[in-house]
Scaffold this motif. Structure first.
Motif, PDB file in Angstrom:
ATOM      1  N   MET A   1      -5.153 -14.524  -5.661  1.00 11.39           N
ATOM      2  CA  MET A   1      -4.465 -13.234  -5.670  1.00 11.39           C
ATOM      3  C   MET A   1      -4.755 -12.443  -4.395  1.00 11.39           C
ATOM      4  SD  MET A   1      -3.151 -10.835  -8.199  1.00 11.39           S
ATOM      5  CE  MET A   1      -3.177  -9.094  -8.349  1.00 11.39           C
ATOM      6  N   PHE A   2      -6.046 -12.363  -4.004  1.00 12.64           N
ATOM      7  CA  PHE A   2      -6.427 -11.634  -2.796  1.00 12.64           C
ATOM      8  C   PHE A   2      -5.747 -12.237  -1.567  1.00 12.64           C
ATOM      9  CE2 PHE A   2      -9.522 -11.238   0.790  1.00 12.64           C
ATOM     10  CZ  PHE A   2      -9.293  -9.900   1.066  1.00 12.64           C
ATOM     11  N   PHE A   3      -5.776 -13.568  -1.454  1.00 14.03           N
ATOM     12  CA  PHE A   3      -5.167 -14.215  -0.285  1.00 14.03           C
ATOM     13  C   PHE A   3      -3.657 -14.026  -0.266  1.00 14.03           C
ATOM     14  CE2 PHE A   3      -9.280 -16.363  -0.421  1.00 14.03           C
ATOM     15  CZ  PHE A   3      -9.684 -16.140   0.886  1.00 14.03           C
ATOM     16  N   GLN A   4      -3.031 -13.975  -1.423  1.00 14.71           N
ATOM     17  CA  GLN A   4      -1.595 -13.711  -1.479  1.00 14.71           C
ATOM     18  C   GLN A   4      -1.293 -12.311  -0.956  1.00 14.71           C
ATOM     19  OE1 GLN A   4       0.946 -15.780  -1.930  1.00 14.71           O
ATOM     20  NE2 GLN A   4       2.260 -14.045  -1.450  1.00 14.71           N
ATOM     21  N   LYS A   5      -2.143 -11.347  -1.329  1.00 11.14           N
ATOM     22  CA  LYS A   5      -1.945  -9.980  -0.831  1.00 11.14           C
ATOM     23  C   LYS A   5      -2.102  -9.926   0.685  1.00 11.14           C
ATOM     24  CE  LYS A   5      -2.987  -7.350  -4.930  1.00 11.14           C
ATOM     25  NZ  LYS A   5      -3.269  -5.998  -5.355  1.00 11.14           N
ATOM     26  N   LEU A   6      -3.042 -10.688   1.230  1.00  9.48           N
ATOM     27  CA  LEU A   6      -3.226 -10.724   2.679  1.00  9.48           C
ATOM     28  C   LEU A   6      -1.961 -11.208   3.374  1.00  9.48           C
ATOM     29  CD1 LEU A   6      -6.813 -12.252   3.072  1.00  9.48           C
ATOM     30  CD2 LEU A   6      -6.165  -9.839   3.190  1.00  9.48           C
ATOM     31  N   LYS A   7      -1.279 -12.156   2.766  1.00  6.25           N
ATOM     32  CA  LYS A   7      -0.052 -12.714   3.344  1.00  6.25           C
ATOM     33  C   LYS A   7       1.085 -11.701   3.391  1.00  6.25           C
ATOM     34  CE  LYS A   7      -0.958 -17.470   1.955  1.00  6.25           C
ATOM     35  NZ  LYS A   7      -0.504 -18.600   1.130  1.00  6.25           N
ATOM     36  N   GLU A   8       1.050 -10.695   2.527  1.00  8.17           N
ATOM     37  CA  GLU A   8       2.133  -9.716   2.407  1.00  8.17           C
ATOM     38  C   GLU A   8       1.972  -8.492   3.310  1.00  8.17           C
ATOM     39  OE1 GLU A   8       2.157  -8.834  -1.776  1.00  8.17           O
ATOM     40  OE2 GLU A   8       2.584 -10.916  -2.312  1.00  8.17           O
ATOM     41  N   ILE A   9       0.837  -8.376   3.994  1.00  6.33           N
ATOM     42  CA  ILE A   9       0.544  -7.178   4.787  1.00  6.33           C
ATOM     43  C   ILE A   9       1.346  -7.156   6.090  1.00  6.33           C
ATOM     44  CG2 ILE A   9      -1.271  -5.916   6.037  1.00  6.33           C
ATOM     45  CD1 ILE A   9      -1.380  -5.784   2.897  1.00  6.33           C
ATOM     46  N   THR A  10       2.043  -6.044   6.315  1.00  8.49           N
ATOM     47  CA  THR A  10       2.762  -5.811   7.571  1.00  8.49           C
ATOM     48  C   THR A  10       2.233  -4.560   8.277  1.00  8.49           C
ATOM     49  OG1 THR A  10       4.442  -4.372   6.568  1.00  8.49           O
ATOM     50  CG2 THR A  10       4.900  -6.746   6.584  1.00  8.49           C
ATOM     51  N   THR A  11       1.404  -3.799   7.548  1.00 14.06           N
ATOM     52  CA  THR A  11       1.011  -2.477   8.012  1.00 14.06           C
ATOM     53  C   THR A  11      -0.461  -2.213   7.724  1.00 14.06           C
ATOM     54  OG1 THR A  11       3.237  -1.701   7.496  1.00 14.06           O
ATOM     55  CG2 THR A  11       1.544  -0.014   7.802  1.00 14.06           C
ATOM     56  N   PHE A  12      -1.160  -1.730   8.745  1.00 10.59           N
ATOM     57  CA  PHE A  12      -2.552  -1.317   8.604  1.00 10.59           C
ATOM     58  C   PHE A  12      -2.621   0.197   8.737  1.00 10.59           C
ATOM     59  CE2 PHE A  12      -2.865  -5.587  10.454  1.00 10.59           C
ATOM     60  CZ  PHE A  12      -3.778  -6.193   9.597  1.00 10.59           C
ATOM     61  N   ILE A  13      -3.297   0.844   7.799  1.00 12.73           N
ATOM     62  CA  ILE A  13      -3.562   2.276   7.907  1.00 12.73           C
ATOM     63  C   ILE A  13      -5.064   2.475   7.732  1.00 12.73           C
ATOM     64  CG2 ILE A  13      -3.145   4.585   6.988  1.00 12.73           C
ATOM     65  CD1 ILE A  13      -0.416   3.643   6.017  1.00 12.73           C
ATOM     66  N   PHE A  14      -5.650   3.194   8.670  1.00 10.80           N
ATOM     67  CA  PHE A  14      -7.086   3.407   8.650  1.00 10.80           C
ATOM     68  C   PHE A  14      -7.431   4.886   8.737  1.00 10.80           C
ATOM     69  CE2 PHE A  14      -6.920  -0.990   9.833  1.00 10.80           C
ATOM     70  CZ  PHE A  14      -8.081  -1.539   9.338  1.00 10.80           C
ATOM     71  N   ASP A  15      -8.463   5.254   8.001  1.00  9.84           N
ATOM     72  CA  ASP A  15      -9.150   6.521   8.181  1.00  9.84           C
ATOM     73  C   ASP A  15     -10.043   6.316   9.413  1.00  9.84           C
ATOM     74  OD1 ASP A  15     -10.314   9.064   7.686  1.00  9.84           O
ATOM     75  OD2 ASP A  15     -11.903   8.149   6.494  1.00  9.84           O
ATOM     76  N   VAL A  16     -10.644   7.371   9.925  1.00 14.55           N
ATOM     77  CA  VAL A  16     -11.490   7.239  11.111  1.00 14.55           C
ATOM     78  C   VAL A  16     -12.971   7.362  10.765  1.00 14.55           C
ATOM     79  CG1 VAL A  16     -12.063   8.184  13.388  1.00 14.55           C
ATOM     80  CG2 VAL A  16      -9.674   8.017  12.668  1.00 14.55           C
ATOM     81  N   ASP A  17     -13.407   8.571  10.434  1.00 12.40           N
ATOM     82  CA  ASP A  17     -14.838   8.812  10.229  1.00 12.40           C
ATOM     83  C   ASP A  17     -15.343   8.083   8.991  1.00 12.40           C
ATOM     84  OD1 ASP A  17     -15.143  10.491  12.503  1.00 12.40           O
ATOM     85  OD2 ASP A  17     -14.179  12.110  11.392  1.00 12.40           O
ATOM     86  N   GLY A  18     -16.326   7.212   9.193  1.00 16.24           N
ATOM     87  CA  GLY A  18     -16.873   6.414   8.110  1.00 16.24           C
ATOM     88  C   GLY A  18     -16.197   5.063   7.954  1.00 16.24           C
ATOM     89  N   VAL A  19     -15.093   4.850   8.672  1.00 11.71           N
ATOM     90  CA  VAL A  19     -14.378   3.565   8.658  1.00 11.71           C
ATOM     91  C   VAL A  19     -14.412   2.944  10.052  1.00 11.71           C
ATOM     92  CG1 VAL A  19     -12.135   2.440   8.338  1.00 11.71           C
ATOM     93  CG2 VAL A  19     -12.898   4.178   6.717  1.00 11.71           C
ATOM     94  N   LEU A  20     -13.830   3.639  11.021  1.00  8.56           N
ATOM     95  CA  LEU A  20     -13.839   3.167  12.405  1.00  8.56           C
ATOM     96  C   LEU A  20     -15.054   3.682  13.164  1.00  8.56           C
ATOM     97  CD1 LEU A  20     -10.036   3.562  13.164  1.00  8.56           C
ATOM     98  CD2 LEU A  20     -11.297   1.464  12.610  1.00  8.56           C
TER      99      LEU A  20
END
Length: 175
Positions: A1-20
């Motif tokens: 299931m997780f790997f299938q979701k990875l295959k469907e990703i076209t878009t990355f959205i990130f928070d900054v502080d505490g993530v990047l």
């Protein structure tokens, strides 16, 4: 299931502080906030942009240096001083013609909770708040600012066969 979701990703959205970043903010005497970013996260982010993924930053943080860092990586969808992340998220999807199921969002704290419940793949760093970990499909073994972003971007791109760069440029991640 997780790997299938990875295959469907076209878009990355990130928070900054505490993530990047590791969540630390140094404040100069003039009031400017200074953050430290990981070069390896930067390499993965710029490669994702080069490979045609949508890449978006939605953060409550603000500052000229912050915006410059992302622009230098080729990211132009930057929403800083974001009070209502859900509204920004919904407008972004509408403008880009993206469905929520295509989106991977990495957040780390309570302001990310509502938007993370809307995306196809909610993710977080190892040191995220417990409430965020509880709703995340993937918890990186890395802390925020310590390659958590690289970890999940690389996983998505490898599963999709898009990780390799024929013409890597060492300067791309350090801009």
């Amino acid at each position: 299931m997780f790997f299938q979701k990875l295959k469907e990703i076209t878009t990355f959205i990130f928070d900054v502080d505490g993530v990047l970043t590791d969540g630390s903010v140094q404040v100069t005497e003039s009031g400017e906030s200074l953050r430290t970013f990981n070069i390896k996260d930067g390499y993965a982010m710029q490669l994702a942009v080069k490979k045609g993924y949508h890449f978006c930053i939605i953060s409550g943080g603000d500052g000229i240096a912050l915006r410059k860092r992302f622009l230098n990586l080729g990211i132009s969808d930057i929403f800083l001083a974001a009070g209502d992340k859900v509204s920004i998220f919904n407008q972004y999807l509408k403008e880009k013609g993206i469905t929520a199921s295509e989106v991977l969002y990495m957040g780390d704290d309570i302001p990310d909770l509502k938007v993370m419940k809307l995306v196809g793949l909610p993710t977080c760093p190892a040191d995220a708040a417990e409430e965020i970990k509880a709703i995340s499909t993937f918890i990186s073994p890395y802390n925020g600012g310590k390659m958590a972003a690289r970890d999940i971007i690389e996983k998505v791109m490898k599963v999709q066969g898009r990780w390799h760069d024929e013409n890597p440029n060492a300067a791309d991640s350090g801009k």
